[in-house]
Design a protein around this motif. Structure first.
Motif, PDB file in Angstrom:
ATOM      1  N   ASN A  77       5.790  21.354   1.707  1.00 52.61           N
ATOM      2  CA  ASN A  77       4.992  22.462   1.177  1.00 52.61           C
ATOM      3  C   ASN A  77       4.929  23.540   2.250  1.00 52.61           C
ATOM      4  O   ASN A  77       4.241  23.375   3.254  1.00 52.61           O
ATOM      5  CB  ASN A  77       3.580  21.950   0.834  1.00 52.61           C
ATOM      6  CG  ASN A  77       2.635  23.072   0.458  1.00 52.61           C
ATOM      7  OD1 ASN A  77       3.062  24.194   0.173  1.00 52.61           O
ATOM      8  ND2 ASN A  77       1.339  22.768   0.449  1.00 52.61           N
ATOM      9  N   LYS A  91       3.670  26.446   1.977  1.00 45.22           N
ATOM     10  CA  LYS A  91       2.470  27.297   1.838  1.00 45.22           C
ATOM     11  C   LYS A  91       2.877  28.775   1.944  1.00 45.22           C
ATOM     12  O   LYS A  91       3.933  29.152   1.450  1.00 45.22           O
ATOM     13  CB  LYS A  91       1.421  26.911   2.880  1.00 45.22           C
ATOM     14  CG  LYS A  91       1.186  25.410   2.951  1.00 45.22           C
ATOM     15  CD  LYS A  91      -0.024  25.066   3.749  1.00 45.22           C
ATOM     16  CE  LYS A  91      -0.104  23.553   3.924  1.00 45.22           C
ATOM     17  NZ  LYS A  91      -1.397  23.103   4.378  1.00 45.22           N
ATOM     18  N   HIS A 131      -3.526  21.552  -5.202  1.00 46.79           N
ATOM     19  CA  HIS A 131      -3.625  21.420  -3.736  1.00 46.79           C
ATOM     20  C   HIS A 131      -5.040  21.814  -3.318  1.00 46.79           C
ATOM     21  O   HIS A 131      -5.643  22.715  -3.909  1.00 46.79           O
ATOM     22  CB  HIS A 131      -2.589  22.314  -3.058  1.00 46.79           C
ATOM     23  CG  HIS A 131      -2.450  22.047  -1.594  1.00 46.79           C
ATOM     24  ND1 HIS A 131      -3.367  22.515  -0.684  1.00 46.79           N
ATOM     25  CD2 HIS A 131      -1.534  21.345  -0.888  1.00 46.79           C
ATOM     26  CE1 HIS A 131      -3.010  22.111   0.528  1.00 46.79           C
ATOM     27  NE2 HIS A 131      -1.900  21.403   0.430  1.00 46.79           N
ATOM     28  N   GLU A 146      -4.114  13.584  -0.549  1.00 45.78           N
ATOM     29  CA  GLU A 146      -4.215  14.447   0.624  1.00 45.78           C
ATOM     30  C   GLU A 146      -5.684  14.601   1.029  1.00 45.78           C
ATOM     31  O   GLU A 146      -6.391  15.460   0.473  1.00 45.78           O
ATOM     32  CB  GLU A 146      -3.634  15.830   0.314  1.00 45.78           C
ATOM     33  CG  GLU A 146      -2.169  15.808  -0.029  1.00 45.78           C
ATOM     34  CD  GLU A 146      -1.491  17.111   0.377  1.00 45.78           C
ATOM     35  OE1 GLU A 146      -0.484  17.035   1.063  1.00 45.78           O
ATOM     36  OE2 GLU A 146      -2.004  18.188   0.029  1.00 45.78           O
ATOM     37  N   ILE A 149      -5.534  17.726   6.481  1.00 46.84           N
ATOM     38  CA  ILE A 149      -4.508  18.749   6.257  1.00 46.84           C
ATOM     39  C   ILE A 149      -4.534  19.768   7.389  1.00 46.84           C
ATOM     40  O   ILE A 149      -5.557  20.438   7.618  1.00 46.84           O
ATOM     41  CB  ILE A 149      -4.717  19.437   4.887  1.00 46.84           C
ATOM     42  CG1 ILE A 149      -4.469  18.412   3.780  1.00 46.84           C
ATOM     43  CG2 ILE A 149      -3.805  20.637   4.747  1.00 46.84           C
ATOM     44  CD1 ILE A 149      -4.693  18.945   2.386  1.00 46.84           C
ATOM     45  N   GLY A 150      -3.423  19.845   8.098  1.00 48.27           N
ATOM     46  CA  GLY A 150      -3.272  20.843   9.153  1.00 48.27           C
ATOM     47  C   GLY A 150      -4.150  20.633  10.359  1.00 48.27           C
ATOM     48  O   GLY A 150      -4.293  21.532  11.188  1.00 48.27           O
ATOM     49  N   GLY A 169      -1.041  14.951   4.766  1.00 45.79           N
ATOM     50  CA  GLY A 169      -2.092  15.288   5.730  1.00 45.79           C
ATOM     51  C   GLY A 169      -1.633  14.943   7.129  1.00 45.79           C
ATOM     52  O   GLY A 169      -1.685  13.780   7.537  1.00 45.79           O
ATOM     53  N   SER A 170      -1.097  15.964   7.845  1.00 44.64           N
ATOM     54  CA  SER A 170      -0.670  15.795   9.236  1.00 44.64           C
ATOM     55  C   SER A 170       0.405  14.724   9.415  1.00 44.64           C
ATOM     56  O   SER A 170       0.428  14.031  10.434  1.00 44.64           O
ATOM     57  CB  SER A 170      -1.877  15.519  10.139  1.00 44.64           C
ATOM     58  OG  SER A 170      -2.737  16.654  10.152  1.00 44.64           O
ATOM     59  N   LEU A 210       3.887  14.290   1.235  1.00 41.33           N
ATOM     60  CA  LEU A 210       3.828  15.737   1.026  1.00 41.33           C
ATOM     61  C   LEU A 210       3.484  16.317   2.391  1.00 41.33           C
ATOM     62  O   LEU A 210       2.430  16.006   2.962  1.00 41.33           O
ATOM     63  CB  LEU A 210       2.765  16.091  -0.022  1.00 41.33           C
ATOM     64  CG  LEU A 210       2.595  17.571  -0.354  1.00 41.33           C
ATOM     65  CD1 LEU A 210       3.912  18.225  -0.753  1.00 41.33           C
ATOM     66  CD2 LEU A 210       1.574  17.748  -1.490  1.00 41.33           C
ATOM     67  N   GLY A 216       3.184  19.511   5.126  1.00 45.44           N
ATOM     68  CA  GLY A 216       2.999  20.944   5.302  1.00 45.44           C
ATOM     69  C   GLY A 216       3.735  21.441   6.532  1.00 45.44           C
ATOM     70  O   GLY A 216       4.936  21.685   6.519  1.00 45.44           O
ATOM     71  N   GLY A 217       3.005  21.573   7.640  1.00 45.94           N
ATOM     72  CA  GLY A 217       3.549  22.189   8.850  1.00 45.94           C
ATOM     73  C   GLY A 217       4.878  21.613   9.311  1.00 45.94           C
ATOM     74  O   GLY A 217       5.794  22.353   9.708  1.00 45.94           O
TER      75      GLY A 217
HETATM   76  C1  PEP Z   1      -0.309  20.057   2.913  1.00 43.94           C
HETATM   77  O1  PEP Z   1      -0.740  21.188   2.992  1.00 43.94           O
HETATM   78  O2  PEP Z   1       0.030  19.608   1.820  1.00 43.94           O
HETATM   79  C2  PEP Z   1      -0.218  19.278   4.142  1.00 43.94           C
HETATM   80  C3  PEP Z   1      -0.151  17.994   4.031  1.00 43.94           C
HETATM   81  O3  PEP Z   1      -0.245  19.974   5.340  1.00 43.94           O
HETATM   82  P1  PEP Z   1       0.015  19.387   6.808  1.00 43.94           P
HETATM   83  O4  PEP Z   1       1.172  18.412   6.715  1.00 43.94           O
HETATM   84  O5  PEP Z   1       0.322  20.559   7.651  1.00 43.94           O
HETATM   85  O6  PEP Z   1      -1.229  18.660   7.204  1.00 43.94           O
END
Ligand code: PEP
Length: 248
Positions: free
Chosen positions: A9, A11, A93, A163, A168-169, A207-208, A227, A229-230
């Motif tokens: 993702n 974003k 989300h 999540e 998250i992040g 989530g991270s 899933l 993100g970063g």
């Molecule tokens: C997300 O936004 O779906 C996510 C899991 O972000 P991150 O991996 O950066 O925590």
């Protein structure tokens, strides 16, 4: 046997220069033993589909409107995502729920719209830190699941992502036992509702997730992928997560 899924993702990150990352993932993981999905900003969906080519990387949206068309300035219909070449769409989300006040009912309506357009819905659920501290995690997730996933879910039209909002992040993750507890709960809830059809629905953790913790998370029961993100923004990082999932 559920086919594992590594989903990214992006974003509100990425410009056309970032398409190079998708090209690298497609080239480096053409024979991956898992599915790969990247959800870039809407501006990049058409070129992302081209960058992914005919290989193993699928492209998805990050949200869609519940209506098929009309006077909804700034929104995107599920059919438009499909027309652009997307195969999936992330829905519900926690950033959409928080920033745009999306309710479970909104997410359910968007999920129906996604299905009508032939998209796979990647529906997100997860508790806040305050809810976890109050011992409400499973109650909250059960309520989100019941309200956000409408009738008609199958293993081919739904992916569910757990999540935790506080992970998250932030660089923080639940313990492996906490992840297992939620994923086993989600599987049991889906089975109670859908019977055998629930067996094939993929459950992602988000989530991270990063290269250093991916393998241990993928070993947890009922975790069918992530899933991300970063760590999905750079092919070098996301590639290591894909490799860990392929080996799981
Ligand atoms: C997300 O936004 O779906 C996510 C899991 O972000 P991150 O991996 O950066 O925590």
């Amino acid at each position: 046997m559920r086919r594992k899924l590594a989903a990214g993702n992006w974003k509100m990150n990425g410009t056309r220069a970032s398409l190079e990352e998708i090209g690298r993932i497609a080239a480096d993981h053409s024979t991956a033993a898992c599915e790969i999905l990247i959800c870039p900003p809407a501006t990049l969906i058409v070129p992302a589909v081209a960058a992914a080519g005919a290989g193993s990387v699928r492209i998805g949206g990050q949200d869609c409107h519940a209506k098929a068309s009309g006077a909804h300035t700034g929104d995107i219909a599920a059919g438009q995502l499909a027309d652009a070449g997307a195969s999936h769409v992330i829905l519900g989300h926690s950033e959409r729920r928080a920033d745009h006040g999306e309710s479970d009912a909104d997410v359910a309506a968007k999920t129906l719209a996604a299905w009508a357009a032939g998209l796979v819905a990647v529906v997100c659920v997860g508790e806040t830190e305050a809810e976890r501290d109050r011992g409400e995690t499973l109650v909250v997730i059960g309520r989100q699941l019941a309200g956000s996933v409408p009738e008609g879910a199958t293993a081919t039209n739904l992916v569910l992502a757990y999540e935790p909002v506080w992970a998250i992040g932030t660089g923080r993750t639940p313990t492996l036992d906490q992840i297992a507890e939620v994923h086993d709960f989600l599987r049991a809830e889906l089975t109670a509702r859908l019977g055998d059809a629930a067996t094939g629905i993929r459950l992602l953790y988000g989530g991270s997730v990063k290269p250093s913790n991916a393998a241990e998370i993928f070993a947890v029961s009922n975790v069918d992928g992530a899933l991300v993100g970063g760590a999905s923004l750079k092919a070098a990082d996301f590639g290591q997560i894909i490799a860990a999932l392929s080996a799981a």
